[in-house]
Motif scaffolding. Structure first.
Motif, PDB file in Angstrom:
ATOM      1  N   ILE A 922       0.831  -1.209   0.000  1.00 42.02           N
ATOM      2  CA  ILE A 922       0.000   0.000   0.000  1.00 42.02           C
ATOM      3  C   ILE A 922       0.859   1.250   0.000  1.00 42.02           C
ATOM      4  O   ILE A 922       0.651   2.188  -0.780  1.00 42.02           O
ATOM      5  CB  ILE A 922      -0.945   0.000   1.218  1.00 42.02           C
ATOM      6  N   LEU A 923       1.872   1.289   0.870  1.00 39.38           N
ATOM      7  CA  LEU A 923       2.727   2.476   0.970  1.00 39.38           C
ATOM      8  C   LEU A 923       3.495   2.722  -0.313  1.00 39.38           C
ATOM      9  O   LEU A 923       3.694   3.873  -0.721  1.00 39.38           O
ATOM     10  CB  LEU A 923       3.688   2.310   2.152  1.00 39.38           C
ATOM     11  N   ASP A 924       3.935   1.648  -0.968  1.00 41.25           N
ATOM     12  CA  ASP A 924       4.606   1.805  -2.257  1.00 41.25           C
ATOM     13  C   ASP A 924       3.662   2.397  -3.290  1.00 41.25           C
ATOM     14  O   ASP A 924       4.053   3.236  -4.106  1.00 41.25           O
ATOM     15  CB  ASP A 924       5.133   0.447  -2.752  1.00 41.25           C
ATOM     16  N   ARG A 925       2.409   1.947  -3.256  1.00 45.18           N
ATOM     17  CA  ARG A 925       1.453   2.397  -4.261  1.00 45.18           C
ATOM     18  C   ARG A 925       1.199   3.903  -4.160  1.00 45.18           C
ATOM     19  O   ARG A 925       1.016   4.572  -5.176  1.00 45.18           O
ATOM     20  CB  ARG A 925       0.151   1.627  -4.095  1.00 45.18           C
ATOM     21  N   VAL A 926       1.191   4.445  -2.960  1.00 42.15           N
ATOM     22  CA  VAL A 926       0.938   5.881  -2.802  1.00 42.15           C
ATOM     23  C   VAL A 926       2.215   6.683  -2.629  1.00 42.15           C
ATOM     24  O   VAL A 926       2.165   7.903  -2.462  1.00 42.15           O
ATOM     25  CB  VAL A 926      -0.007   6.149  -1.614  1.00 42.15           C
ATOM     26  N   GLY A 927       3.366   6.020  -2.677  1.00 41.55           N
ATOM     27  CA  GLY A 927       4.625   6.731  -2.534  1.00 41.55           C
ATOM     28  C   GLY A 927       4.862   7.302  -1.155  1.00 41.55           C
ATOM     29  O   GLY A 927       5.435   8.383  -1.002  1.00 41.55           O
TER      30      GLY A 927
END
Length: 942
Positions: A922-927
């Motif tokens: 999730i954190l990767d997806r939103v940077g």
């Protein structure tokens, strides 16, 4: 390649002596050396048309005999005879209006097959398929039989194409060597690499490959000696040191690094492919002619193998600049394997302001290159630097359409000369040509034959042939301007029973012209064509066309159209259908419409000449009311605690959407985001300050939920300005708080403190106790992020006292949760639980699921601190369910991390790692910046 791995059949061969072979493999006799050179020129750019004058220059290098033009025709005649064989029954050299071209299908020329195989190899390489890449590269190199155009004098197009092909061949050979080194074939590479550096001693990459091969065979001393040899050579020949890559390689060999001395240990599957953007719009379907301009673009952008450069296509509006750029871009996209970027800079649209370079980089270019929203720097200078870094050492094509001036373009130029840039503009952009080395390409009107081809393709050959005089008059009346031709053709095609002469007569009777497209000849004025189309509209459709021109963005929904018209949707449907039939409005998707910028400009001129100022103001007010009303509905569903600040009353005829739930609200916002942002700008530009501030406030929960912090900062900066201008301290305080929120997400804590102080001052001035409570909550959050739990606790206590004094139940719940969290951070877990349970009761009473999710997460953290891990896990799971329901990915990720911590505390390592991985995704997806921290934690458990 065929199944046996042999190169594809290429009868026309230029990678060596120029030859043509029949279907049975027999070499055809091509005739005299001048005939061979003529064929070589046509083969160098198959499909490109060459005028007689251009061919004369290529054959005689500027010193032609008086009979040169006749000689060219003779050579063509002889070549056609020579090329006729059982394998080539039809002549491949075709004559056009102004010259000749070589018409071949598919991979008939070996240089085209070479390019195709090379691009296949690079595509496989980007995807980590090394063996497939090497197979394609080696097949491409196997097509070579010697120097391109061997035996022919090198000037003109043969010289530039030869240089390009030789550079490509050298690059491919280097790619093959890299792949062989990765495969551990260093022993067999040493001698071929020695020959390669002897043949081209100033190319540094083969020297480095030779050093690696020697080092991997145990010959470190020879590898170091090779570096000294190159260093001496460069000093003697050009007076420079080896490049930084080779210097670094030299250091690694000196250190005998293990990774260097073995083959690349990573399997192909671990090499993630870079983001390859494919942003080009569809190619123009009615494009005709422009062979000379297409060839010129090829020469300017592809002649130098090491540098693509920048070309500025200039000309009057509607002359076909974008069509030409798109046609060339699609035809040559294989030369830019790292992708294609496209941006409409809106330099000459009807928007209040053209697209700023910063907005273009943030909203279009960086996301297309794989940058997440939270990874984008806050400052424009840093945004441009990141863009240049991402484009360095890549082979990209960037199409910057509809630019106003050089200052709008210059920050968007890539960070590599290997990238090609196409700019279209109605201005010549002399600054870009003089200071940045751009090549100008002035686009004139098409020829009569090209204009006729466009009309014939749209109207049909039979109809055009039956009325040739009318076709000629249509061409003359439209001055061959492509936009005008397209409109006339669409009008005639939509009315197949009309005589073309009647359409020509109607066009001749029209008057007027768009100032931005005016020329010395009145017949070239596009307003004549647009007014002719406009005159045929019904009164309702004409009025709606003028009103739509006042909409703040090119795209508009049917609901917004109904609002600006002040009528129910079903009553405006007939007028919308009429406009789409007249090609004055497009419907790219159901119930969404788009108006071309020239048509919007024309409609805006009409409304300023035909409609009263109060009527225009009413249209703008109604559409702003629409967006404000629907945005407020969406904001309430997304954030149950959101409340507007005294919104202006909405008139009864303002159309509003009703959303089934918050999911529908977020889906609507994803579609309308750009129109909403444009509406804020339009409101300020036309003195609708109250709408601008209220709309900015309504966008806060929507932009926050989607992590669009740059846009949030932009609209709240506007909100601060208009609130100050209106003398509204409560609105100004709220704008400062929301602006601080954006700065907190950007980790610009000093700026966040500044705006929160300003917010508190305005709340004090207005006696706004709920606002004071909210500002203290923001300060508590900011203090917690900065690691000052004591300060966070103090602000939370003040927020609770203020909220309680005003009977603000949700504000009280938020303050109680903040108090609970702060006490938990101070290891006072029992007190934390007591506060959080009070907060939870208030949130559940108000049915505020997002607030309840935050509170269940706080309870989980407190119970974890007490060592009650099963209870903590249960609290976290309740929070996760609520976060999923309200679609808050960042909140869900935080809770997943803490639930993983709880499982880790009881020894359930596998579950904890799985939860952390879910959070990391999730954190990767939103940077999110916490992604790096979590990734490091996971690395310890691999």
């Amino acid at each position: 390649m065929d199944p046996a791995g042999a190169p594809p059949a290429t009868p026309y061969q230029l990678l060596g002596p120029v030859e043509v072979r029949s279907a049975c493999g027999e070499r055809l006799a091509l005739g005299t050396p001048m005939q061979v050179r003529l064929l070589a020129v046509l083969m160098a750019q198959p499909g490109t048309g060459w005028s007689i004058d251009q061919l004369v220059d290529e054959l005689w290098q500027g010193r032609p005999p008086k009979t040169a033009a006749g000689n060219v025709k003779t050579y063509v005649w002889a070549l056609r005879r020579a090329l006729r064989s059982p394998g080539f029954p039809d002549p491949a050299i075709l004559a056009g209006p102004t010259g000749y071209r070589l018409a071949l299908d598919g991979l008939t020329v070996d240089s085209v097959a070479f390019d195709d195989l090379a691009q296949r190899g690079y595509s496989a390489l980007r995807q980590g398929h090394w063996s497939a890449a090497q197979e394609s590269f080696e097949a491409a190199l196997a097509l070579w039989r010697g120097e391109p155009f061997a035996g022919l004098p090198g000037w003109g197009v043969l010289l530039s194409v030869r240089a390009r092909l030789q550079e490509q061949r050298s690059s491919l050979a280097e790619e093959v060597a890299d792949l062989q080194l990765r495969a551990g074939r260093h022993h067999e590479l040493i001698e071929p690499l020695r020959s390669q550096v002897d043949d081209d001693p100033l190319r540094e990459r083969p020297w480095g490959q030779l050093m690696v091969a020697l080092a991997r065979t145990g010959r470190r001393a020879d590898a170091l000696a090779t570096y000294r040899q190159l260093r001496h050579l460069l000093a003697e020949e050009v007076g420079v040191e080896p490049g930084p890559d080779l210097q670094h390689l030299h250091t690694r060999i000196l250190r005998a690094e293990r990774e260097l001395l073995t083959s690349d240990p990573r399997p192909p599957e671990t090499c993630p492919p870079p983001v390859v953007p494919r942003q080009l719009p569809a190619p123009p379907s009615l494009f005709t002619g422009r062979a000379g301009e297409l060839a010129r673009l090829t020469t300017l952008l592809l002649a130098d193998p090491g540098s693509a450069g920048t070309v500025v296509i200039t000309g009057t509006g509607g002359v076909g600049k974008s069509w030409l750029a798109l046609r060339w871009a699609h035809d040559n996209r294989h030369h830019f394997p790292d992708g294609q970027l496209h941006v409409d800079l809106s330099g000459f649209g009807t928007a209040t302001q053209e697209a700023s370079p910063s907005a273009v980089v943030v909203r279009s270019l960086l996301p297309a290159l794989g940058v997440k929203p939270l990874e984008i720097p806050a400052e424009p200078a840093a945004q441009f630097a990141l863009y240049r870094s991402l484009t360095a050492n890549r082979r990209l094509l960037v199409l910057l359409d509809n630019a106003r001036d050089a200052e709008q373009v210059r920050p968007l130029l890539p960070g590599s000369t290997r990238c090609g840039v196409l700019v279209t503009s109605r201005h010549t952009l002399p600054g870009l040509v003089a200071a940045d080395g751009a090549h100008p390409l002035a686009l004139d009107l098409p020829t009569d034959d090209e204009a006729r081809q466009l009309l014939v393709r749209r109207l049909g050959a039979q109809r055009a042939a039956a009325q040739p005089a009318a076709v000629d008059e249509l061409i003359r009346r439209t001055a061959r301007l492509p936009l005008a031709l397209s409109i006339v053709a669409a009008r005639a095609a939509a009315r197949p029973t009309f005589a073309l002469q009647a359409i020509a007569d109607d066009l001749a009777a029209s008057r007027g012209g768009l100032a931005a497209l005016a020329t010395d000849d009145a017949a070239t004025d596009v307003r004549t064509v647009l007014s002719w189309s406009y005159r045929l509209l019904s009164a309702d459709a004409a009025r709606l066309f003028r009103q739509i021109s006042l909409h703040p963005a090119p795209d508009v929904s049917a609901a917004a159209v109904a609002s600006l018209a002040g009528a129910p949707p079903h009553l405006i449907r007939p007028a919308l259908d009429e406009l789409t039939r007249a090609n004055l409005l497009a419907e790219p998707s159901p119930n969404r419409y788009r108006c071309h910028d020239l048509l919007r400009a024309y409609g805006e001129e009409l409304t300023y000449s035909l409609d009263r100022p109060p009527d225009r103001s009413a249209v703008r007010g109604r559409v702003l009311d629409h967006y404000l009303g629907v945005a407020r509905d969406a904001a309430r569903l997304v954030d149950a605690g959101w409340q507007p600040l005294d919104p202006p009353p909405l008139p009864a005829d303002a159309s509003q959407s009703a959303f089934a739930d918050h999911r529908a609200a977020l889906a609507w916002f994803a579609i309308e985001q750009q129109a909403l942002l444009a509406a804020v700008d339009d409101a300020v530009a036309h003195n609708f300050d109250a709408h601008a501030g209220q709309l900015a406030q309504a966008l806060t929960p929507l932009l926050s939920r989607l992590s669009q912090w740059h846009d949030l900062a932009a609209v709240q900066a506007i909100a601060v300005t208009v609130a100050h201008r209106r003398g509204d301290p409560r609105a100004e305080a709220l704008a400062h708080r929301d602006l601080a929120l954006a700065h907190i997400q950007h980790r610009r804590f000093s700026a966040a403190h500044h705006h929160l102080r300003r917010a508190m001052a305005r709340c004090d001035q207005a006696g706004d106790r709920p606002g004071q409570a909210s500002t203290h909550l923001h300060l508590a959050w900011l203090s917690d992020i900065e690691g000052d739990a004591g300060a966070a606790l103090l602000h939370a206590r003040r927020a609770l006292a203020l909220a309680s004094s005003t009977d603000d139940r949700l504000g009280e719940a938020a303050a109680l949760n903040a108090l609970g969290w702060s006490h938990a951070q101070l290891d006072e877990h029992a007190r934390a639980i007591a506060y959080c349970e009070r907060a939870l009761a208030l949130y559940e009473e108000a049915e505020d699921r997002l607030g309840a999710a935050h509170t269940w997460d706080s309870l989980g953290f407190a119970y974890h601190g007490l060592g009650k891990h099963p209870t903590a896990a249960d609290c976290y799971r309740r929070a996760l369910a609520l976060y999923s329901d309200v679609q808050d990915p960042c909140g869900r990720a935080d809770t997943l991390v803490r639930l993983g911590d709880t499982h880790q505390a009881v020894g359930d390592h596998d579950t904890s790692v799985d939860l952390w991985r879910q959070a990391l995704a999730i954190l990767d997806r939103v940077g999110h910046p916490q992604a790096a921290v979590l990734s490091e934690r996971l690395a310890a458990y691999r």
